[in-house]
Design an enzyme around this catalytic site. Structure first.
Site, PDB file in Angstrom:
ATOM      1  N   ARG A  40       0.830  -1.215   0.000  1.00 39.96           N
ATOM      2  CA  ARG A  40       0.000   0.000   0.000  1.00 39.96           C
ATOM      3  C   ARG A  40       0.860   1.258   0.000  1.00 39.96           C
ATOM      4  O   ARG A  40       0.575   2.218  -0.711  1.00 39.96           O
ATOM      5  CB  ARG A  40      -0.903  -0.034   1.247  1.00 39.96           C
ATOM      6  CG  ARG A  40      -1.869   1.099   1.387  1.00 39.96           C
ATOM      7  CD  ARG A  40      -3.078   1.010   0.450  1.00 39.96           C
ATOM      8  NE  ARG A  40      -2.829   1.625  -0.829  1.00 39.96           N
ATOM      9  CZ  ARG A  40      -3.137   1.086  -2.004  1.00 39.96           C
ATOM     10  NH1 ARG A  40      -3.700  -0.110  -2.082  1.00 39.96           N
ATOM     11  NH2 ARG A  40      -2.859   1.718  -3.112  1.00 39.96           N
ATOM     12  N   LYS A  56       2.070  25.515  -5.085  1.00 37.79           N
ATOM     13  CA  LYS A  56       0.869  24.805  -4.609  1.00 37.79           C
ATOM     14  C   LYS A  56       1.118  23.306  -4.676  1.00 37.79           C
ATOM     15  O   LYS A  56       0.754  22.639  -5.641  1.00 37.79           O
ATOM     16  CB  LYS A  56      -0.346  25.203  -5.453  1.00 37.79           C
ATOM     17  CG  LYS A  56      -0.777  26.652  -5.217  1.00 37.79           C
ATOM     18  CD  LYS A  56      -1.965  27.060  -6.063  1.00 37.79           C
ATOM     19  CE  LYS A  56      -2.267  28.546  -5.838  1.00 37.79           C
ATOM     20  NZ  LYS A  56      -3.121  29.123  -6.892  1.00 37.79           N
ATOM     21  N   LYS A  66       5.075  40.101  -4.879  1.00 31.68           N
ATOM     22  CA  LYS A  66       3.636  40.084  -5.135  1.00 31.68           C
ATOM     23  C   LYS A  66       2.982  41.331  -4.564  1.00 31.68           C
ATOM     24  O   LYS A  66       3.621  42.137  -3.866  1.00 31.68           O
ATOM     25  CB  LYS A  66       3.022  38.842  -4.509  1.00 31.68           C
ATOM     26  CG  LYS A  66       3.577  37.533  -5.060  1.00 31.68           C
ATOM     27  CD  LYS A  66       2.696  36.359  -4.636  1.00 31.68           C
ATOM     28  CE  LYS A  66       3.244  35.067  -5.248  1.00 31.68           C
ATOM     29  NZ  LYS A  66       2.346  33.940  -5.000  1.00 31.68           N
ATOM     30  N   GLU A  80       4.999  40.434  -9.792  1.00 33.24           N
ATOM     31  CA  GLU A  80       3.650  40.090 -10.236  1.00 33.24           C
ATOM     32  C   GLU A  80       2.857  41.378 -10.443  1.00 33.24           C
ATOM     33  O   GLU A  80       2.798  42.217  -9.551  1.00 33.24           O
ATOM     34  CB  GLU A  80       2.977  39.221  -9.156  1.00 33.24           C
ATOM     35  CG  GLU A  80       1.566  38.804  -9.515  1.00 33.24           C
ATOM     36  CD  GLU A  80       0.940  37.940  -8.424  1.00 33.24           C
ATOM     37  OE1 GLU A  80       1.536  36.884  -8.088  1.00 33.24           O
ATOM     38  OE2 GLU A  80      -0.121  38.311  -7.902  1.00 33.24           O
ATOM     39  N   ASP A  99      -0.747  38.574 -14.042  1.00 30.44           N
ATOM     40  CA  ASP A  99      -1.726  37.781 -13.302  1.00 30.44           C
ATOM     41  C   ASP A  99      -3.130  37.996 -13.824  1.00 30.44           C
ATOM     42  O   ASP A  99      -3.631  39.130 -13.872  1.00 30.44           O
ATOM     43  CB  ASP A  99      -1.648  38.171 -11.821  1.00 30.44           C
ATOM     44  CG  ASP A  99      -2.474  37.219 -10.963  1.00 30.44           C
ATOM     45  OD1 ASP A  99      -2.506  36.016 -11.289  1.00 30.44           O
ATOM     46  OD2 ASP A  99      -3.093  37.683  -9.984  1.00 30.44           O
TER      47      ASP A  99
END
Lengths: 272, 272, 272, 272, 272, 272
Positions: free
Chosen positions: C93, C126, C158, C188, C209
């Site tokens: 597993r 992410k 940012k 950004e 963006d």
């Protein structure tokens, strides 16, 4: 990467081990104390956070009297500790070991870069294992700047990479392809021919290794602003001063850290 | 206490982090290589085990060419590494950072104790946090000896302990009662009066702090063999030589470690 | 950062805890076995090293049958494990959890970037905590590229950084001063006005963006090659294809990882 | 097993490494800030504790606005963070990576089990390594239930165990003898013959693997309440609804976790 | 060396693992409680710090009612815990496991050394792995004393060391040379001849292994104060009493720890 | 949970710390040796894996001569170690500390359960922190069986859970709802009334706490096979024998572990 609190925890473990037998035997566990840490030579302060963490982990407090980066005369209070008397005595050596090393580096760096203007002086990766974050911080306290932290946050193509890749052009191209776009590519060269190859390959920064002043001057002229230029190899404070006029952008100097000796700092228990 | 393998693992993690981007990009992962580590100055060798562990953790091998403690001329091979070419290049800085620091200490120690006979020269607890085992080993490579390792394997009653206990006699008595019987009791004194108190209290070893030659001579005469005597404070190689005749048993000297600079050692990749 | 072996050790600890009670009860401890891991759907292979490490830590072996990055049909052998039968069953597993996740990401990435040429498709930060190295590797297996690894190996200014610094120009200047010279500065921006500010401030890369195609086109024209341009925000495979013509250099897309589902991989014990 | 605080510490280490260079450069270290985390889609909340721990470890606070398990509309505040502005910005991605994953799972689970009554829907051990505690919690937030945690807190005899033991009867008998009395014995069967064997062997729970509705119906009738029945294999929300009428007690479904995508959650810094 | 907090963290992890399922299911998470820990036999208290740390790590508090070292009758309150009711119930077993073991050792030690005067009774290195600090502390609570902690803070030359070194004289000389000056040298001897050799070699302490009273008496007479004498081997309380008159300085006795049984301590939840 | 190798690593660190000073001083580092570990009393063997791991971590080998669970006479060889002489001497105490404790438990268990048939004798969670896996293994070596491992792999509703839940029926119902289906529910009762409540609530196993033989007999009759019955409280070998006839299914007995003393095992270095 060890956090500061992990580093200090291990440092205390190293020194105290299963217990400070002298202090346990001679100091009443409920006695309180205050202590003064002070310079015994003119020095640039660095390492206050590490010293503070040592006291904090023994449930004492540490209040810096001057900030990292300050240049202070001999006899200046660096900070005050307060807590159980036993804790202060047990913490002393470990706290001083951090402070003396880091003040020593910052003070040595200051002596290397003082009064230098128009050129950036950088440290290298020649640092004491597990102390890089602290030592690079001490370098900045002393007035110099940081080169990349490690092998992961900057590309520096050296001799061996070039041979392995089969030439400067290939090495630079591979680095561009492999690395993410926020990393610049620096290439170390040992001759003006290699410099020309690196410029042609589009290197962003070029490290001129062990060149004399005349060669460096020629390198600046060949480069003509197409890349940032870094000089390295047997740098001294005097030579850095000369390089300002030559037009090199930055110099790197392992000796900022590895030629430093500890500064003299003491702790005195004030009252009980 | 960190084992050598944990220390080296953390050191590599610090330098390599999520990856040596330059080497990953430029060096073929199946290329093999050999490398030579060699001195670039006369030096006393120390740190071969640490250097070897760095290569080992990157699945390369390292074979020392000379043993720790050897005094070698500039240009001498210290050892040979063999493995994947990428591993050798990634390991280089970390292995050299260990070697250069430790050879630097051993070499500095040699310059302090060379030719001295009849007195034991000791290190102190002024060591780089997390490197105490290695640095004390380097001190022995250079020809000096070890004082206690930390706060747990020896009793050294200092100024603050004495004040906290309310006098030398009480402090020594408490230490005898608290500690196990295999630990001797050392007391630090700053005057001949304190020396007499310590002798009366039955101290096994007495640290004579910051006394001039005349006072030390008197201390030896007062002690008359009843305790082992240690001198400390601003020691230099020259002064140690003088102390031999005075009859002090041992001197301790933090500067064996904290006044050392790195020795010059290089690595050259031999062939691919 | 966890090494692969630490990650796998913790993963096995999580699943096995104080013992696989079923297997300990039912499988003779001296029985040997072989097992085949195979795809149950068309997929891009990723995660062979992690799967192998799971078996290795249970003293079994794992031999990949195809390399990471291969695109294989349903029913293809991915690798073969051999060792104690109990170990294979206990490992199953955990090994599959690594493989299914990573093949799932690589396969999803392939579906996003297949046939796309002339634009670089990048992942983002992410990622699943503690799995970033593996997931970014899976992204490359699927045919896309890596953006910076974390907050430490690239500068991306940012919205909040700009407000905190008091404007794009100040933010870029501070970043240049603070960071070492091998890190490029990306900014950004959310409008063409901000784009102009960023260009003026000398940003090396500009992240556009959430702009529509028309605005992106205008951004390319304004930039005129003075900076590398990255588009981001609600990217899909179809839209990326459109962006190639517009002239953006790169797109970043968190969904490469967070919109992926696990691929179907099974293990079958072959014989005993 | 990693505690939540260890998991978060490693997650921050992974993302921040030796430092968030952008934030360190652009945000004043004494600036304070507040931030709002909010949903950008309808979702089931899960992961508030993990998000909170991320902020806490950077010396900020996080106050959830809704509890785990709540189903909220797009645009709902999930919580508010407060602390140093730099900490909030550095924490953002790591906190969101936990929240988006776990809300994604909870929301996907809800879509699978919403309106289902009369049958227990269970997760499996197909979970992301090192995230099992969190993912199983998210499954419960979404309205489904937990199967055993790992290999140590439940007995599930599968195909390979049966072959190794030489039959279902022996396998069950061995499990009863080996395991402590508080663990029930579950057996996985692939046919009605195997079901009969398992019933005869006295299995407490029987997993009916990959059977069609008709076979499941017959299994229920054969079992006649002598054991708890679990259906598994290619479950979908629609099929689960059908199984309620058939009389199976529980279904297990790896896809509750491995077919989930991240939910859309954002953080906005409110003021400074 | 594990700190107390690390030891307790691992102990709780061992017992609680992924969760105390009974308590999570049956006890409301917002219920508060108080509990009383009390002796169910006459005992010497030891282990209050460990018990307290168990509660603290579950965010409860523990207030000792008597200090370590106190001898209390059956039915005496040892301390009071307060916190979430669930935490108290989860902590109970782990806290009691520490307390019962350590009180058991302290109580057993008391029964061995009570009323003995004029001889020091010592523990040995026969301790439960990872519990040495706690067990040696319990020994002192019971009225006996500590021998060296481990292999690093005392020199004890045994049979095998002597054979390896080629005799007692060489072994002692090597130990003196190798070890720092604050460590005394103890030698284990099995006959009066060996005793004489050890005395001649200048041993500071001599361990007389497994000698009968007559031989011990002769050993005392031979030694004549030239070394500290320790008797060891099959010691019992009665025999220790006899040895006082014979003039041995100290006895060591592994059974202080390894022949102890747990004392009876209970916890009762007082109210909710 | 600590793995065996981590447990042993910490145990060696505890004993050896920065170094076995005696052995380092007296034993040549290149000397090889062999050693024999043997029983000095009749005993049941347990702990061979732990002893072996101690030698292995010091680069020596250990070959068991008898398997765990064997009952051997005094003077029997338990195993043979081979490696560097220094390693054998350094490892001795740590290896014996594991073996003596575990053989002691196994031998004590045997004396409790020898000749008992028709009733299962179980350990409890009264185990030495961090040694539970090893101690429960020793219990099985001695002929008794394991109860649940910890708080996570079995449900045992006690007094405090019942009060907190507001009654046995509610507590059992909550446990069923919360826990996964592979965990049985055990309830501890102190009276026959509580027994009836527990039976009605559907408890799977019932722990009869501190009941005399007559009450136990009545409990068996009331239960009439509807639940598994466990007796507990002040069990002795003699009483267990009596309980066989009464019809209780199992007894649990913390004293299997906490009333055991260490067995006598020695190591002798054979030759060099």
């Amino acid at each position: 990467m060890l956090s500061l609190s992990e580093l200090v925890r291990l440092a205390l473990q190293e020194d105290v081990g299963p217990g400070d037998v002298t202090t346990l035997a001679t100091v009443a566990s409920d006695a309180r104390g205050r202590a003064r840490l002070y310079s015994k030579q003119d020095l640039v302060v660095a390492g206050q956070a590490a010293a503070g963490e040592v006291f904090r982990q023994l449930d004492a407090t540490y209040t810096p009297a001057v900030a990292d980066g300050a240049y202070v005369a001999s006899g200046t209070d660096l900070g005050h500790a307060e807590g159980s008397l036993a804790a202060l005595i047990t913490a002393e050596r470990c706290a001083l070991n951090f402070l003396m090393r880091l003040c020593g580096i910052a003070t040595h760096v200051r002596s290397c870069v003082e009064g230098i203007d128009g050129i950036t002086v950088l440290d290298t990766r020649k640092t004491t294992p597990l102390h890089r974050t602290l030592e690079k911080h001490a370098v900045r306290c002393g007035g110099a700047s940081s080169h990349r932290f490690g092998l992961f946050d900057g590309i520096l193509i050296k001799d061996n990479h070039i041979v392995a890749a089969g030439g400067i052009a290939t090495a630079v191209a591979r680095a561009r392809r492999h690395a993410h776009a926020l990393l610049r590519v620096e290439v170390e060269v040992e001759s003006l021919d290699e410099l020309r190859e690196a410029l042609e390959a589009g290197a962003d920064v070029i490290l001129l290794d062990n060149m004399d002043d005349a060669t460096l001057r020629e390198a600046v002229s060949i480069t003509a602003g197409r890349a940032r230029l870094e000089a390295s190899g047997n740098m001294t404070a005097e030579r850095i001063r000369r390089l300002v006029g030559i037009g090199v952008d930055q110099v790197s100097m392992g000796g900022l850290i590895h030629q430093a000796r500890w500064a003299d700092v003491s702790m005195r228990v004030l009252e009980r």
